[in-house]
Design a protein around this motif. Structure first.
Motif, mmCIF file in Angstrom:
data_model
loop_
_atom_site.group_PDB
_atom_site.id
_atom_site.type_symbol
_atom_site.label_atom_id
_atom_site.label_comp_id
_atom_site.label_asym_id
_atom_site.label_seq_id
_atom_site.Cartn_x
_atom_site.Cartn_y
_atom_site.Cartn_z
ATOM 1 N N GLY A 84 -0.782 15.697 -41.318
ATOM 2 C CA GLY A 84 -1.285 15.588 -42.672
ATOM 3 C C GLY A 84 -2.547 14.821 -42.802
ATOM 4 O O GLY A 84 -3.160 14.786 -43.710
ATOM 5 N N ALA A 85 -3.080 14.242 -41.396
ATOM 6 C CA ALA A 85 -4.440 13.764 -41.660
ATOM 7 C C ALA A 85 -5.377 14.256 -40.776
ATOM 8 O O ALA A 85 -4.787 14.818 -39.597
ATOM 9 C CB ALA A 85 -4.303 12.139 -41.440
ATOM 10 N N ALA A 86 -6.724 14.207 -40.841
ATOM 11 C CA ALA A 86 -7.512 14.656 -39.917
ATOM 12 C C ALA A 86 -7.474 13.840 -38.707
ATOM 13 O O ALA A 86 -7.247 12.580 -38.737
ATOM 14 C CB ALA A 86 -8.935 14.798 -40.486
ATOM 15 N N GLY A 87 -7.821 14.363 -37.616
ATOM 16 C CA GLY A 87 -8.124 13.897 -36.360
ATOM 17 C C GLY A 87 -6.809 13.618 -35.570
ATOM 18 O O GLY A 87 -6.737 13.116 -34.651
ATOM 19 N N PHE A 88 -5.596 14.329 -35.820
ATOM 20 C CA PHE A 88 -4.334 14.583 -35.294
ATOM 21 C C PHE A 88 -4.338 15.796 -34.737
ATOM 22 O O PHE A 88 -4.507 16.740 -35.396
ATOM 23 C CB PHE A 88 -3.579 13.913 -35.984
ATOM 24 N N VAL A 89 -3.231 15.903 -33.770
ATOM 25 C CA VAL A 89 -2.919 17.183 -33.306
ATOM 26 C C VAL A 89 -1.640 17.533 -33.600
ATOM 27 O O VAL A 89 -0.632 16.555 -33.690
ATOM 28 C CB VAL A 89 -3.267 17.272 -31.926
ATOM 29 N N PRO A 90 -1.278 18.556 -33.549
ATOM 30 C CA PRO A 90 0.333 19.009 -33.841
ATOM 31 C C PRO A 90 1.154 18.478 -32.722
ATOM 32 O O PRO A 90 0.857 18.672 -31.647
ATOM 33 C CB PRO A 90 0.248 20.650 -33.857
ATOM 34 N N ALA A 91 2.065 17.910 -33.223
ATOM 35 C CA ALA A 91 3.142 17.562 -32.121
ATOM 36 C C ALA A 91 4.404 18.458 -31.844
ATOM 37 O O ALA A 91 4.647 19.318 -32.755
ATOM 38 C CB ALA A 91 3.685 16.152 -32.774
ATOM 39 N N PHE A 92 4.932 18.593 -30.868
ATOM 40 C CA PHE A 92 6.289 19.275 -30.458
ATOM 41 C C PHE A 92 7.086 18.501 -29.748
ATOM 42 O O PHE A 92 6.880 17.598 -28.821
ATOM 43 C CB PHE A 92 5.641 20.590 -29.731
ATOM 44 N N MET A 93 8.416 19.189 -29.487
ATOM 45 C CA MET A 93 9.396 18.719 -28.687
ATOM 46 C C MET A 93 10.236 19.782 -28.299
ATOM 47 O O MET A 93 10.730 20.518 -28.973
ATOM 48 C CB MET A 93 10.246 17.504 -29.335
ATOM 49 N N VAL A 94 10.430 20.037 -26.779
ATOM 50 C CA VAL A 94 11.304 20.828 -26.329
ATOM 51 C C VAL A 94 12.385 20.132 -25.351
ATOM 52 O O VAL A 94 11.847 19.401 -24.841
ATOM 53 C CB VAL A 94 10.164 21.787 -25.302
ATOM 54 N N GLY A 95 13.404 20.733 -25.627
ATOM 55 C CA GLY A 95 14.584 20.033 -24.895
ATOM 56 C C GLY A 95 15.608 21.060 -24.475
ATOM 57 O O GLY A 95 15.712 22.110 -25.070
ATOM 58 N N LEU A 96 16.282 20.872 -23.241
ATOM 59 C CA LEU A 96 17.036 21.807 -22.568
ATOM 60 C C LEU A 96 18.289 20.909 -22.188
ATOM 61 O O LEU A 96 18.061 19.930 -21.453
ATOM 62 C CB LEU A 96 16.587 22.434 -21.484
ATOM 63 N N GLY A 282 7.864 16.605 -24.719
ATOM 64 C CA GLY A 282 6.968 16.533 -25.726
ATOM 65 C C GLY A 282 5.569 16.104 -25.907
ATOM 66 O O GLY A 282 5.062 15.501 -25.037
ATOM 67 N N ARG A 283 5.135 16.240 -27.140
ATOM 68 C CA ARG A 283 3.726 15.782 -27.508
ATOM 69 C C ARG A 283 3.663 15.118 -29.067
ATOM 70 O O ARG A 283 4.203 15.808 -29.640
ATOM 71 C CB ARG A 283 2.671 16.744 -27.311
ATOM 72 N N ASP A 284 2.988 13.861 -29.136
ATOM 73 C CA ASP A 284 3.005 13.528 -30.426
ATOM 74 C C ASP A 284 1.632 13.834 -30.988
ATOM 75 O O ASP A 284 0.677 14.356 -30.258
ATOM 76 C CB ASP A 284 3.091 12.103 -30.156
ATOM 77 N N THR A 285 1.483 13.280 -32.202
ATOM 78 C CA THR A 285 0.217 13.770 -32.907
ATOM 79 C C THR A 285 -0.936 13.083 -32.586
ATOM 80 O O THR A 285 -2.227 13.542 -32.732
ATOM 81 C CB THR A 285 0.236 13.185 -34.379
ATOM 82 N N SER A 286 -0.901 12.136 -31.356
ATOM 83 C CA SER A 286 -2.030 11.668 -30.796
ATOM 84 C C SER A 286 -2.367 12.081 -29.238
ATOM 85 O O SER A 286 -3.083 11.756 -28.411
ATOM 86 C CB SER A 286 -1.851 9.987 -30.574
ATOM 87 N N ALA A 287 -1.825 13.345 -29.206
ATOM 88 C CA ALA A 287 -1.827 14.123 -28.110
ATOM 89 C C ALA A 287 -1.510 13.336 -26.743
ATOM 90 O O ALA A 287 -2.217 13.591 -25.604
ATOM 91 C CB ALA A 287 -3.363 14.387 -27.897
ATOM 92 N N ILE A 288 -0.284 12.509 -26.876
ATOM 93 C CA ILE A 288 0.223 11.947 -25.870
ATOM 94 C C ILE A 288 1.338 12.764 -25.149
ATOM 95 O O ILE A 288 2.205 12.887 -26.268
ATOM 96 C CB ILE A 288 0.278 10.585 -26.132
ATOM 97 N N TYR A 289 1.340 13.444 -24.129
ATOM 98 C CA TYR A 289 2.634 13.861 -23.642
ATOM 99 C C TYR A 289 3.409 12.796 -23.108
ATOM 100 O O TYR A 289 3.320 11.903 -22.508
ATOM 101 C CB TYR A 289 2.317 14.978 -22.532
ATOM 102 N N THR A 290 4.760 13.190 -23.483
ATOM 103 C CA THR A 290 5.944 12.388 -22.664
ATOM 104 C C THR A 290 7.147 13.388 -22.239
ATOM 105 O O THR A 290 7.484 14.610 -22.445
ATOM 106 C CB THR A 290 6.695 11.674 -23.864
ATOM 107 N N SER A 291 7.870 12.901 -21.181
ATOM 108 C CA SER A 291 9.031 13.523 -20.672
ATOM 109 C C SER A 291 10.135 12.598 -20.615
ATOM 110 O O SER A 291 9.938 11.473 -20.375
ATOM 111 C CB SER A 291 8.884 14.064 -19.191
ATOM 112 N N GLY A 292 11.357 12.893 -20.579
ATOM 113 C CA GLY A 292 12.649 12.100 -20.624
ATOM 114 C C GLY A 292 13.815 12.778 -20.421
ATOM 115 O O GLY A 292 14.054 14.065 -20.292
ATOM 116 N N ILE A 293 14.753 12.053 -20.623
ATOM 117 C CA ILE A 293 16.102 12.463 -20.419
ATOM 118 C C ILE A 293 17.053 12.119 -21.808
ATOM 119 O O ILE A 293 16.890 11.150 -22.028
ATOM 120 C CB ILE A 293 16.777 11.906 -19.395
#
Length: 422
Positions: A84-96, A282-293
């Protein structure tokens, strides 16, 4: 592409409207050739509603086995967040993820489904045993009732002639009124017996037509069946020796118990925590990508599948008691029928002996009447007794046949040739 591949593997819907009117095959109804007992048994096995119902149950069990053999599908989850603020990117999370704990009780469920399929296979075989021997019994019963009906018609005709002569003699004053009333009563009783026999014959015809899946009102022309003969005692002894290993209804109960035993085993395995394991990206609103279990564990604090365990255990105990009781009843039923058949055989021998004696007495009475040594009422009364005894002997022989058919069904041999049913 994943969506297209998924849709290609899906089943499609096809409508199947219900029929507006009943449909019966007309191959037997349209022919004028006499139907043999072998043809009746073969048609009953092919068209009997009971056999077709058992076949549908087998198809349902086959579908259940296929369904229980399938493993659970993996789960795909996708989520996204819009900042909801400028300077951030949309975040997403994909899980299998996948339910790993489903692999624990899957073998037990497969074994249970296999046992359930075997149960329906044995149930179908037991139904065919019953239908085959019942078709033979109904066939011979119809022929026997037709013969008895002919005998009773002959008796009615005989007593009608005698009653007319007694009424004429009463009008002339040659006999007393009690003799005339007695002859008229005997004639009316024979008419009532013929009506009752006609109802029994019609009921037997309707039962045979229903068993052969023929439309109501079908009148079958039946050929004379082979004369039945006694069930060999060695066949009864051999069947009782391994009744629990060869009679389909008992084998079906054994398979049902094995199915329930596996269901109880699967319920015990279900008390362990449910475990789901998956991977995430996934990716947070700061454009940092993460992977996990991701690991999800169900804590068995309040449920623990204890309710299902209690239900499956009680059901297994019930099936155990049902099988042991059915096994006792099967042996007791065979012993009871053998005892009843021995009694009926003695009665049938006595009836045939009495019929032969009445035949000899009837010949002597006719000769005496020709010489003037016997009166007409005596001759006609003896003829009525002879015909009534013949009717009673025929009915008793049919009762013996019914007991033989029931015995053959219980021990698993054909009522026609006493060969083992497959």
């Amino acid at each position: 592409m994943a969506l297209v591949l998924t849709l290609c593997g899906c089943a499609s819907y096809a409508p199947k409207p219900l029929p507006a009117t009943p449909e019966w095959p007309d191959d037997v109804a349209a022919t004028t050739a006499p139907l043999t007992v072998d043809q009746a048994v073969e048609r009953a096995l092919e068209h009997s509603p009971d056999v077709r119902r058992a076949e549908r149950e087998l198809q349902i069990a086959t579908a259940h086995k296929y369904a229980d053999g399938l493993l659970p599908d993996p789960q795909l989850s996708i989520s996204t967040d819009r900042p909801g603020a400028a300077g951030f990117v949309p975040a997403f999370m994909v899980g299998l993820s996948y339910e790993v704990s489903a692999l624990v009780d899957h073998p037990a469920k497969q074994r249970g489904a296999t046992a359930a399929l075997e149960k329906q296979q044995f149930a179908l075989q037991w139904t065919k045993w019953q239908v085959a021997n019942r078709a033979y019994a109904l066939y011979v019963t119809n022929v026997s009732l037709a013969r008895v009906e002919a005998e009773v018609e002959q008796l009615v005709l005989h007593e009608q002639v005698f009653d007319n002569r007694m009424q004429q003699a009463l009008a002339r004053g040659d006999v007393t009124r009690d003799i005339a009333v007695q002859s008229d009563t005997a004639y009316r009783d024979s008419l009532q017996q013929l009506d009752t026999l006609g109802q029994d014959h019609l009921r037997a015809q309707q039962e045979l037509a229903a068993l052969l899946d023929l439309p109501p009102g079908t009148r079958l022309i039946l050929a004379a069946p082979p004369e039945p003969y006694d069930v060999p005692p060695d066949a009864v002894r051999d069947a009782l020796a391994n009744l629990g290993q060869r009679r389909p209804d008992l084998l079906a109960l054994r398979a049902g118990y094995a199915e329930q035993d596996e269901r109880y085993r699967a319920a015990l395995l279900g008390q362990f925590p449910r475990l789901d394991i998956g991977v995430t990206r996934g990716r947070d609103t700061s454009a940092i990508y993460t992977s996990g279990i991701a690991v999800t564990v169900t804590l068995p604090l309040f449920n623990g599948n204890r309710g299902n365990i209690a239900v499956e255990k009680a059901t297994r105990e019930s099936l155990y008691e049902e099988y042991t009781q059915r096994l006792k009843e099967a042996h007791a039923a065979v012993d009871n029928i053998v005892a009843n058949m021995n009694l009926l055989d003695d009665q049938l021998r006595n009836a045939r002996s009495l019929e032969a004696s009445l035949d000899g007495a009837m010949r002597q009475a006719r000769s005496a009447h020709a010489r003037g040594d016997a009166t007409l009422p005596t001759l006609m009364d003896l003829e009525s007794r002879r015909l009534n005894q013949r009717i009673a002997t025929t009915k008793l022989a049919n009762a013996v046949l019914q007991q033989q058919v029931e015995l053959c069904t219980l021990i698993g041999i054909s009522a026609i040739d006493h060969q083992s049913l497959q």
